[in-house]
Motif scaffolding. Structure first.
Motif, mmCIF file in Angstrom:
data_model
loop_
_atom_site.group_PDB
_atom_site.id
_atom_site.type_symbol
_atom_site.label_atom_id
_atom_site.label_comp_id
_atom_site.label_asym_id
_atom_site.label_seq_id
_atom_site.Cartn_x
_atom_site.Cartn_y
_atom_site.Cartn_z
ATOM 1 N N THR A 217 17.507 -4.459 34.420
ATOM 2 C CA THR A 217 16.044 -4.352 34.407
ATOM 3 C C THR A 217 15.585 -3.049 33.762
ATOM 4 O OG1 THR A 217 15.925 -5.660 36.444
ATOM 5 C CG2 THR A 217 13.986 -4.348 35.852
ATOM 6 N N LYS A 218 16.198 -1.944 34.177
ATOM 7 C CA LYS A 218 15.769 -0.633 33.678
ATOM 8 C C LYS A 218 16.119 -0.429 32.210
ATOM 9 C CE LYS A 218 15.926 1.699 38.165
ATOM 10 N NZ LYS A 218 16.525 2.794 38.982
ATOM 11 N N TYR A 219 17.246 -1.012 31.758
ATOM 12 C CA TYR A 219 17.617 -0.863 30.347
ATOM 13 C C TYR A 219 16.559 -1.496 29.448
ATOM 14 C CZ TYR A 219 20.261 -1.127 25.985
ATOM 15 O OH TYR A 219 20.659 -1.014 24.682
ATOM 16 N N MET A 220 16.088 -2.680 29.829
ATOM 17 C CA MET A 220 15.110 -3.367 28.993
ATOM 18 C C MET A 220 13.762 -2.645 28.983
ATOM 19 S SD MET A 220 17.146 -5.576 27.948
ATOM 20 C CE MET A 220 16.002 -6.326 26.797
ATOM 21 N N ASN A 221 13.580 -1.689 29.891
ATOM 22 C CA ASN A 221 12.336 -0.911 29.921
ATOM 23 C C ASN A 221 12.542 0.539 29.466
ATOM 24 O OD1 ASN A 221 10.756 -3.044 31.039
ATOM 25 N ND2 ASN A 221 11.611 -2.606 33.071
ATOM 26 N N SER A 222 13.746 0.846 28.962
ATOM 27 C CA SER A 222 14.038 2.231 28.562
ATOM 28 C C SER A 222 13.524 2.474 27.151
ATOM 29 C CB SER A 222 15.546 2.502 28.656
ATOM 30 O OG SER A 222 16.262 1.567 27.873
ATOM 31 N N VAL A 223 12.272 2.904 27.065
ATOM 32 C CA VAL A 223 11.587 3.103 25.789
ATOM 33 C C VAL A 223 11.193 4.576 25.679
ATOM 34 C CG1 VAL A 223 9.614 2.440 24.355
ATOM 35 C CG2 VAL A 223 10.709 0.753 25.865
ATOM 36 N N PRO A 224 11.453 5.227 24.549
ATOM 37 C CA PRO A 224 11.051 6.631 24.392
ATOM 38 C C PRO A 224 9.539 6.769 24.417
ATOM 39 C CG PRO A 224 11.800 5.730 22.303
ATOM 40 C CD PRO A 224 12.128 4.705 23.336
ATOM 41 N N SER A 225 9.062 7.875 24.914
ATOM 42 C CA SER A 225 7.615 8.088 25.031
ATOM 43 C C SER A 225 6.953 8.316 23.682
ATOM 44 C CB SER A 225 7.338 9.290 25.955
ATOM 45 O OG SER A 225 7.988 10.455 25.471
ATOM 46 N N GLU A 229 3.957 2.563 17.804
ATOM 47 C CA GLU A 229 3.599 1.384 18.591
ATOM 48 C C GLU A 229 3.455 0.126 17.737
ATOM 49 O OE1 GLU A 229 3.556 1.348 21.757
ATOM 50 O OE2 GLU A 229 3.649 3.489 22.201
ATOM 51 N N ASN A 230 3.327 0.280 16.413
ATOM 52 C CA ASN A 230 3.126 -0.877 15.538
ATOM 53 C C ASN A 230 4.430 -1.515 15.084
ATOM 54 O OD1 ASN A 230 0.289 -0.534 15.575
ATOM 55 N ND2 ASN A 230 0.449 1.069 13.993
ATOM 56 N N THR A 231 5.561 -0.957 15.517
ATOM 57 C CA THR A 231 6.864 -1.506 15.141
ATOM 58 C C THR A 231 7.688 -1.735 16.406
ATOM 59 O OG1 THR A 231 8.003 0.619 14.946
ATOM 60 C CG2 THR A 231 6.766 -0.135 13.026
ATOM 61 N N SER A 232 8.851 -2.332 16.214
ATOM 62 C CA SER A 232 9.775 -2.563 17.335
ATOM 63 C C SER A 232 10.760 -1.398 17.492
ATOM 64 C CB SER A 232 10.559 -3.865 17.116
ATOM 65 O OG SER A 232 11.330 -3.787 15.927
ATOM 66 N N CYS A 233 10.578 -0.363 16.700
ATOM 67 C CA CYS A 233 11.497 0.776 16.747
ATOM 68 C C CYS A 233 11.471 1.423 18.128
ATOM 69 C CB CYS A 233 11.108 1.809 15.688
ATOM 70 S SG CYS A 233 11.146 1.180 14.001
ATOM 71 N N GLY A 234 12.630 1.649 18.688
ATOM 72 C CA GLY A 234 12.743 2.259 20.001
ATOM 73 C C GLY A 234 12.814 1.278 21.142
ATOM 74 N N LEU A 235 12.518 0.019 20.866
ATOM 75 C CA LEU A 235 12.589 -0.993 21.918
ATOM 76 C C LEU A 235 14.032 -1.484 22.078
ATOM 77 C CD1 LEU A 235 9.444 -3.185 21.080
ATOM 78 C CD2 LEU A 235 9.643 -1.355 22.796
ATOM 79 N N PRO A 236 14.475 -1.708 23.308
ATOM 80 C CA PRO A 236 15.826 -2.265 23.513
ATOM 81 C C PRO A 236 15.923 -3.658 22.911
ATOM 82 C CG PRO A 236 14.913 -1.380 25.560
ATOM 83 C CD PRO A 236 13.784 -1.427 24.572
ATOM 84 N N LYS A 237 17.090 -4.008 22.444
ATOM 85 C CA LYS A 237 17.306 -5.341 21.872
ATOM 86 C C LYS A 237 17.262 -6.385 22.986
ATOM 87 C CE LYS A 237 20.023 -3.735 17.937
ATOM 88 N NZ LYS A 237 18.998 -4.111 16.937
ATOM 89 N N GLN A 238 16.592 -7.482 22.718
ATOM 90 C CA GLN A 238 16.446 -8.521 23.735
ATOM 91 C C GLN A 238 17.762 -9.190 24.093
ATOM 92 O OE1 GLN A 238 13.492 -9.125 25.444
ATOM 93 N NE2 GLN A 238 12.976 -7.237 24.336
ATOM 94 N N ASP A 239 18.735 -9.140 23.179
ATOM 95 C CA ASP A 239 20.037 -9.760 23.438
ATOM 96 C C ASP A 239 21.082 -8.713 23.825
ATOM 97 O OD1 ASP A 239 20.334 -8.471 21.027
ATOM 98 O OD2 ASP A 239 20.695 -10.277 19.846
ATOM 99 N N ASP A 319 14.016 9.468 26.233
ATOM 100 C CA ASP A 319 13.376 10.299 25.207
ATOM 101 C C ASP A 319 14.397 11.001 24.320
ATOM 102 O OD1 ASP A 319 10.871 9.605 26.059
ATOM 103 O OD2 ASP A 319 10.621 11.351 27.355
ATOM 104 N N ASP A 320 15.588 11.228 24.838
ATOM 105 C CA ASP A 320 16.636 11.884 24.060
ATOM 106 C C ASP A 320 17.563 10.871 23.395
ATOM 107 O OD1 ASP A 320 15.596 14.289 24.853
ATOM 108 O OD2 ASP A 320 17.048 14.614 26.452
ATOM 109 N N VAL A 321 18.176 10.003 24.192
ATOM 110 C CA VAL A 321 19.186 9.075 23.688
ATOM 111 C C VAL A 321 18.566 7.994 22.807
ATOM 112 C CG1 VAL A 321 20.960 7.407 24.357
ATOM 113 C CG2 VAL A 321 20.696 9.527 25.656
ATOM 114 N N ALA A 322 17.351 7.540 23.141
ATOM 115 C CA ALA A 322 16.723 6.427 22.412
ATOM 116 C C ALA A 322 15.624 6.889 21.475
ATOM 117 C CB ALA A 322 16.164 5.414 23.411
#
Length: 621
Positions: A217-225, A229-239, A319-322
């Motif tokens: 659950t937390k991995y899929m929500n681990s997004v850098p601050s 916002e207009n791209t998928s960059c930084g979002l965890p992969k759905q698969d 914020d660091d790793v992703a």
């Protein structure tokens, strides 16, 4: 957030004790009996037990590229790359059951030497030797010293030059002094340290995130601050938690990754000097098989010990790793492309208490040093036995030992010269560089060995030109990838279609098909060697196929599988202090050349008792 360094006396003490112990092993190796010959230095006297073989193979493989690359891949892409760890178990077992009996039957030191004996011409041996050295320097060595320097930078705050030189001095000293015996026993110790330390990190990590279900659950929500916002960059992969990904649009299509982690990985696990040399050093075939089984069990663990910690690191420090913003990434890890490579050391230095942080940095130092020592020893073996012996056919054992040690020093020097290149390269690009070089240049070697061992009609022109053509095609793709680098996230891909439309894994599969096709066609158009010339060098003509009722003409003395003939008598005269030092460092002043691994000893090596054979086969299955 700045990463904590090793500033507590307990952490520093652990690291100092570790390096002193490693150097002690190198010094201990100087005092071993019968170490002053080529067989002892390059093949550990063919006397290594199964646990040392298995631990050394695993430690040589689970190096810096795993603590940096595999954990980083877990942070950025999920669990898919564990397929490279699981599917290769088949190749690990195949090496001991199918490839190693042929190598031993052929009585060789190195894999290029095997192709020479199999096909009867020296050009394939010289080409493969040079290719192996180039691959070691340009891929494995570069990645190891880059990640090793990164660990030391994060832990101690040293600059890259000082970090790399410190690593090379320590690894170079005990590799030069101790040879393969020191390397393998050190690997055994370091494997134990890596296992214990990695389990501790995984336990702390899962405790911090609340278990596996919370990790998902937390991995899929681990997004850098900070992100666009207009791209998928930084979002965890759905698969991210899927093993078999889309065969067309994913970064790791499942048909290609299955083929490249099985057939494409044959070169690494069955035909690479760094890996196979450990099995060649075993006491006998039973110990070699036992070592491969141990390695196979170990290879089930990286998903828990490396990939999950990488994913946990992203959850705890997104914020660091992703990071995706170039300015933020530059401030975090001096790499504007991304910082997923710091996932594992970041987790260690931020999460663990004093004392354990030092232990886990020792774990990562162990991985780096295992890689470096394996590269140094295997490279010096190839250069000395496949290149220098062709230049100096009358070289004595002392000369070969001196050349082998000097070549290790040369490799250290080349590593230092690579420092500016490493410093100017981004971490992500460096890891991609390593996988690209191995996939485009090295993978076809597996096809060459498969045909050479299992098809008696394979000819020398077929394997030589098959490998040359595959390397040319792969080299062109490699050059194109550096001329047209992969665009950053959110940028339009304007590369040629051969790069943008054809996944690099599918291209690797195509190279395997090209190599196999050339070998088959050319072999059918050229004359194969006659059966007498193939004796002992293919699966169908190997030694050691005796049934239980047959006897072997072999002495009842304790055969130590020595590949050289030592003088029966030694000079009894008193030696000066200088002469004693030279003998310790460079072996005896004998004039004997390296001689054949006698056929009787090859058969002796390959014989198995019925009970041990049954036990090993059951474990393998």
């Amino acid at each position: 957030m700045a990463t904590k360094g090793l500033d507590h006396w307990g952490d520093i003490l652990v690291v100092v004790v570790y390096f002193c112990f490693i150097l002690g092993i190198g010094i201990w190796s100087l005092c071993r009996p019968n170490r002053g010959n080529v067989n002892s230095y390059f093949l550990a006297g063919r006397a290594m037990p199964w646990f040392a073989v298995g631990a050394s193979v695993f430690s040589s493989n689970i190096g810096s590229e795993h603590f940096v690359g595999l954990a980083g891949a877990g942070a950025s892409s999920g669990i898919v790359l564990v397929l490279y760890e699981w599917f290769v178990i088949f190749e690990i077992l195949a090496c001991a059951w199918m490839f190693l009996p042929v190598y031993i039957s052929a009585g060789v030191f190195t894999l290029p030497e095997y192709l020479h004996r199999r096909h009867g011409r020296g050009r394939i041996r010289v080409y493969l030797s040079c290719l192996a050295l180039v691959l070691y320097i340009l891929s494995k060595l570069v990645v190891s010293i880059f990640s090793g320097s990164m660990f030391i930078q994060m832990a101690l705050g040293w600059n890259m030059y000082a970090s790399i030189i410190a690593l090379l001095v320590v690894t170079g000293i005990f590799t030069v002094l101790g040879g393969l015996t020191a390397v393998m026993y050190t690997d055994t110790f370091q494997t134990a340290i890596m296992m214990i330390g990695a389990v501790i990190v995984t336990g702390y990590g899962f405790n911090e995130v609340g278990g596996y279900s919370n990790l998902q659950t937390k991995y899929m929500n681990s997004v850098p601050s900070v992100r666009n916002e207009n791209t998928s960059c930084g979002l965890p992969k759905q698969d991210a938690f899927h093993l078999f990904l889309d065969p067309v649009d994913s970064d790791y299509p499942w048909p290609a990754i299955v083929l490249m982690s099985t057939i494409g990985a044959v070169w690494y696990w069955c035909c690479d000097q760094m890996i196979v040399q450990r099995s060649l050093a075993a006491k006998n075939i039973s110990h070699a098989k036992g070592g491969s089984i141990l390695t196979g069990y170990f290879k089930l663990l990286p998903i828990v010990l490396l990939i999950f910690p990488g994913m946990i690191s992203r959850v705890l420090y997104p914020d660091d790793v992703a990071c995706t913003d170039p300015t933020v990434c530059e401030a975090v890890c001096d790499n504007p492309v991304g910082c997923s490579n710091i996932a594992y050391p970041k987790l260690v230095l931020e999460l663990l208490p004093y004392g354990l942080r030092g232990l886990l940095m020792v774990v990562m130092f162990s991985a780096v040093m295992s890689s470096l020592t394996s590269i140094f020893n295997s490279s010096s073996t190839i250069f000395t036995m496949d290149i220098w012996r062709r230049i100096r056919k009358e070289a004595t054992q002392r000369e070969l030992l001196v050349v082998g040690r000097v070549f290790v020093v040369f490799m250290c020097g080349v590593s230092v010269l690579w420092v500016p290149i490493i410093k100017s390269s981004s971490g992500g690009k460096l890891f991609t560089y390593m996988t690209a070089v191995e996939g485009y240049i090295a993978a076809p070697l597996g096809i060459v060995f498969l045909f050479s061992i299992f098809w008696t009609k394979t000819t020398e022109p077929a394997v030589f030109f098959g490998l040359i053509i595959a390397n040319i095609v792969g080299g062109i793709r490699l050059v194109l990838e550096f001329v047209y680098p992969t665009p950053s996230c959110g940028e339009f891909d304007e590369r040629p279609q051969i790069l943008s439309k054809m996944n690099y894994l599918y291209f690797g599969v195509m190279l395997l098909f090209i190599t196999a096709s050339v070998i088959v066609v050319v072999s059918l158009l050229t004359s194969p060697r006659n059966p007498d010339e193939l004796k002992g060098v293919t699966w169908w003509t190997r030694y050691g196929q005796e049934t239980s009722g047959e006897t072997i003409e072999c002495t009842n003395s304790n055969v130590n599988n020595d590949i050289t003939l030592e003088a029966d008598t030694e000079d009894k005269e008193e030696k000066t202090a200088c002469q004693k030092i030279l003998t310790v460092l460079f072996g005896k002043t004998d004039v004997h050349q390296v001689e054949e691994f006698q056929v009787e000893k090859r058969r002796k090596f390959l014989l198995q008792g019925k009970n041990s054979s049954t036990l090993l086969n059951i474990n393998a299955i």
